[in-house]
Motif scaffolding. Sequence first.
Motif, short mmCIF file in Angstrom:
data_model
loop_
_atom_site.label_atom_id
_atom_site.label_comp_id
_atom_site.label_asym_id
_atom_site.label_seq_id
_atom_site.Cartn_x
_atom_site.Cartn_y
_atom_site.Cartn_z
N ASN A 1 0.81 -1.24 0.00
CA ASN A 1 0.00 0.00 0.00
C ASN A 1 0.83 1.27 0.00
OD1 ASN A 1 -2.61 1.14 -0.14
ND2 ASN A 1 -2.61 1.55 2.06
N MET A 2 1.82 1.33 -0.89
CA MET A 2 2.53 2.62 -1.09
C MET A 2 1.61 3.50 -1.93
SD MET A 2 6.44 1.37 -1.73
CE MET A 2 7.30 2.93 -1.55
N ASP A 3 1.81 4.80 -1.82
CA ASP A 3 0.90 5.74 -2.48
C ASP A 3 1.27 5.90 -3.96
OD1 ASP A 3 -1.02 7.62 -2.94
OD2 ASP A 3 0.09 9.27 -2.02
N MET A 4 0.64 5.08 -4.79
CA MET A 4 0.87 5.16 -6.24
C MET A 4 -0.34 4.59 -6.97
SD MET A 4 3.59 2.02 -6.77
CE MET A 4 4.79 2.65 -5.65
N THR A 5 -0.42 4.85 -8.26
CA THR A 5 -1.56 4.38 -9.06
C THR A 5 -1.05 3.42 -10.12
OG1 THR A 5 -2.83 6.38 -8.70
CG2 THR A 5 -3.38 5.11 -10.66
N LYS B 1 -5.10 8.06 -1.17
CA LYS B 1 -3.81 7.86 -0.48
C LYS B 1 -3.60 6.37 -0.27
CE LYS B 1 -2.40 12.00 -0.20
NZ LYS B 1 -2.17 12.09 -1.63
N GLY B 2 -2.70 5.79 -1.03
CA GLY B 2 -2.41 4.37 -0.94
C GLY B 2 -2.27 3.78 -2.33
N PHE B 3 -2.24 2.45 -2.39
CA PHE B 3 -2.06 1.78 -3.69
C PHE B 3 -3.40 1.68 -4.41
CE2 PHE B 3 -1.63 -1.95 -6.46
CZ PHE B 3 -0.43 -1.65 -7.11
N SER B 4 -3.49 2.35 -5.55
CA SER B 4 -4.73 2.35 -6.34
C SER B 4 -4.51 1.47 -7.56
CB SER B 4 -5.06 3.77 -6.81
OG SER B 4 -5.19 4.62 -5.70
N PHE B 5 -5.41 0.52 -7.72
CA PHE B 5 -5.30 -0.37 -8.88
C PHE B 5 -6.45 -0.09 -9.84
CE2 PHE B 5 -6.70 -4.52 -10.77
CZ PHE B 5 -5.76 -4.51 -11.78
N VAL B 6 -6.11 0.18 -11.09
CA VAL B 6 -7.12 0.44 -12.12
C VAL B 6 -6.91 -0.56 -13.26
CG1 VAL B 6 -8.10 2.10 -13.75
CG2 VAL B 6 -7.20 2.90 -11.54
N GLN B 7 -7.91 -1.40 -13.48
CA GLN B 7 -7.89 -2.32 -14.63
C GLN B 7 -8.58 -1.59 -15.78
OE1 GLN B 7 -10.52 -5.64 -14.19
NE2 GLN B 7 -9.73 -6.74 -15.96
#
Length: 278
Positions: free
Chosen positions: A118-122, A197-203
């Motif tokens: 859960n690092m802050d990235m997309t 804020k955190g790890f964002s996952f977009v499919q």
Amino acid sequence: MDQASVPIQIKPKDYKSDIKPVWCPGCGDFAVLNAITKALAFMGQPREDVALISGIGCSSRIAAYTSVYGFHGVHGRALALASGLKAARPGLTVLVAGGDGDGLSIGGNHFIHACRRNMDMTYIIMDNEVYGMTKGQASPTTAPDWADSKLTPRGSGIRPFQPAGLALTAGASFIARGFTGDPNGLAKILVSAIEHKGFSFVQALSPCPTFRPEQMDWKHQVRGFEAGATSDPIEAAQRIHADDGMSTGIIFRREYPVFRPGTGIDSGLGSIESEFTK
Ligand SMILES: Cc1ncc(C[n+]2csc(CCOP(=O)(O)OP(=O)(O)O)c2C)c(N)n1
Ligand code: SF4
């Protein structure tokens, strides 16, 4: 308001580089590029505050097509590169992009650990259910009976991953699915993902007209999730597994502790480093 304090409007095209994409006509990846540039322009993100890291594949070429900092990296290692960058430069907005092969096959282990860290990235997976760059082999999201590849003339016979379900189980704090046939909807999702804020996952469902021409029909199959985002992982799991994988929108959003290297347990690296700087 004097002239100097008027904010400079950055337009989506300002986030594009001068390099012309070599993607095939009709490739969904064009729309992902457009959605990213629209999202960054909407947010007014200064280009020097953003980095786009990618792996290897047709989709991973995207890093070269933007004017933000970029790193067109190693197959399956985009998240490892991005995690190192975020650790060293926590102030950067870090975007990561690549294919379903890159992120779920060779890079699958990095994916699950990036979700739980859960690092802050997309992270955007441009999912075309095929290895496009190497000319059409089955990937971890390919249906078991897809038989148009010379390598698997009777289909792979292997059940595919459900990327959103995998991300949820692995602990991602933001999970969404978008479609390249709706670049404005995808751009909106990306704004929320970047703001989270955190790890964002977009499919991003991104058709490959060259090796999966039948995906051009996705525009008739895609629909919005009826219910909005939930913060309940059990509800999210039910929704993901009750769905055929063609519903789009933000599925899950929750605040989990964000991992910031250097602020947690002392790794001892600091004292080793100071030995070298004496
Ligand atoms: C270590 C390594 N293994 C294999 C390859 C060959 N390779 C290049 S791209 C690719 C798959 C690309 O598929 P995907 O990530 O789904 O992206 P797409 O091309 O469909 O956008 C593979 C296997 C490589 N470049 N490096
Ligand atoms: S092979 Fe497929 S994924 Fe690669 S550029 Fe062409 S349409 Fe896009």
